[in-house]
Design an enzyme around this catalytic site. Structure first.
Site, PDB file in Angstrom:
ATOM      1  N   GLY A  35      13.666 -14.851   4.291  1.00 55.27           N
ATOM      2  CA  GLY A  35      13.513 -13.410   4.098  1.00 55.27           C
ATOM      3  C   GLY A  35      14.817 -12.674   4.282  1.00 55.27           C
ATOM      4  N   GLY A  40      22.114 -12.365  -3.261  1.00 49.01           N
ATOM      5  CA  GLY A  40      22.331 -13.817  -3.338  1.00 49.01           C
ATOM      6  C   GLY A  40      21.017 -14.557  -3.534  1.00 49.01           C
ATOM      7  CG  HIS A  41      17.969 -14.553  -0.521  1.00 49.11           C
ATOM      8  ND1 HIS A  41      18.395 -13.623   0.398  1.00 49.11           N
ATOM      9  CD2 HIS A  41      17.903 -15.739   0.146  1.00 49.11           C
ATOM     10  CE1 HIS A  41      18.568 -14.204   1.568  1.00 49.11           C
ATOM     11  NE2 HIS A  41      18.282 -15.488   1.447  1.00 49.11           N
ATOM     12  N   GLY A 152      21.517 -21.822  -1.899  1.00 52.73           N
ATOM     13  CA  GLY A 152      22.805 -21.135  -2.020  1.00 52.73           C
ATOM     14  C   GLY A 152      23.911 -21.989  -1.408  1.00 52.73           C
ATOM     15  CD  GLN A 158      20.171 -24.501   4.569  1.00 51.39           C
ATOM     16  OE1 GLN A 158      19.849 -24.181   5.699  1.00 51.39           O
ATOM     17  NE2 GLN A 158      20.000 -23.689   3.538  1.00 51.39           N
ATOM     18  CB  SER A 191      19.890 -12.647   6.016  1.00 44.52           C
ATOM     19  OG  SER A 191      19.404 -13.156   4.799  1.00 44.52           O
TER      20      SER A 191
END
Ligand code: PAF
Length: 289
Positions: A35, A40-41, A152, A158, A191
């Site tokens: 969230g 970018g999301h 991303g 990650q 975020s």
């Protein structure tokens, strides 16, 4: 399910929505998020929509990937605006499970062990973080059964570890990573930028400035590139450098002038720093001379 956005919170509902697509052989793409969505999301969502027949976006702030010293509760929550922007983007399925749906027995006992790369860089500052990330990503992959998952590249470590997990565990999903979206001045969208105090934004820019400095020095080799990146932090007291290093983008092995990577002259410069109480990360590909 045409043109409408379905907001679901249970695994059962989610699977019931996706099943007809699977049955008719449609391509399902998945964008996992926590969230606090930003451009970018939305770029990940647009890419997913280009390559798939149906897109599922999850919004789940995964407690397993926050260590006790981190403030899970401080993570920004903007659910209403997130869902509104996903609906406006035409996302078919938004999955917002409560913690009890993902971890009905409390924290998962079976967890993914993320391997040695997880103990470096972000893993040093956030012990157990990547085990928590991979555990929830594996669970979400099993719940959604996507053909493609879109991540991303800002979270380079990650992405590397998710790809490694998919390879090592023979998961039937293709992982796509999209370039970091930046503000015009270079600040990587995150975020966590929402947590910056008004005066801290210029300090946050130190990360992308350091990456550009490393790029400019890279033709003189790895040590010069790292020194140039670190020097940018020396001139800025408000951003506390955690690490600045170069790794092979393919293997994530550390690159030095003595140990060049498998990827020829290509290196991935990684940076993490703390601005006030906000931990920020960024990375960029640079070409070593
Ligand atoms: O990158 C994130 O937002 C999270 O780590 C992810 C992949 C959604 C897992 O919780």
């Amino acid at each position: 399910m045409t043109g409408e956005t379905h907001l679901v919170s249970t695994i059962r509902e989610l699977r019931a929505l996706v099943a007809p697509y699977r049955a008719r052989g449609s391509v399902v793409a998945f964008v996992p998020t926590m969230g606090a969505l930003h451009e970018g999301h939305l770029a990940l969502v647009r890419r997913a929509q280009q390559i798939a027949d149906v897109v599922v976006v999850s919004i789940f702030v995964n407690p397993l990937q926050f260590s006790s010293s981190e403030d899970l509760d401080r993570y920004p929550h903007t659910l209403d605006t997130d869902v509104a922007s996903l609906a406006e983007s035409g996302v078919a399925v938004v999955f917002v499970p409560p913690v009890s749906e993902i971890y009905p027995d409390g924290a998962a006992i079976t967890r993914i062990s993320a391997g040695p790369v997880a103990d470096r860089y972000e893993g040093v500052a956030r012990p157990g973080h990547f085990s928590g990330v991979l555990t929830v990503v594996a669970k979400l992959f099993n719940i959604v059964s996507p053909d493609i998952a879109v991540f991303g590249q800002k979270d380079a470590q990650q992405v590397f570890l998710v790809r490694e997990m998919v390879h090592d565990l023979n998961l039937r999903v293709r992982v796509e990573a999209l370039p970091t979206v930046r503000e015009p001045d270079g600040l990587a969208l995150s975020s966590r930028n929402r947590l910056l105090l008004p005066g801290q934004r210029s300090a946050a820019l130190t990360l992308s400035t350091a990456l550009r400095a490393a790029d400019a020095a890279a033709r003189r080799g790895a040590a010069s590139a790292v020194a140039a990146g670190v020097a940018v932090f020396a001139a800025q007291s408000e951003a506390q450098l955690d690490y600045f290093d170069l790794v092979d983008p393919v293997t994530f092995a550390r690159i030095t002038d003595d140990a060049r990577g498998d990827a020829g002259s290509d290196a991935l410069a990684l940076v993490a720093a703390r601005v006030g109480s906000v931990r920020l990360i960024d990375n960029a590909r640079i070409a070593l001379g």
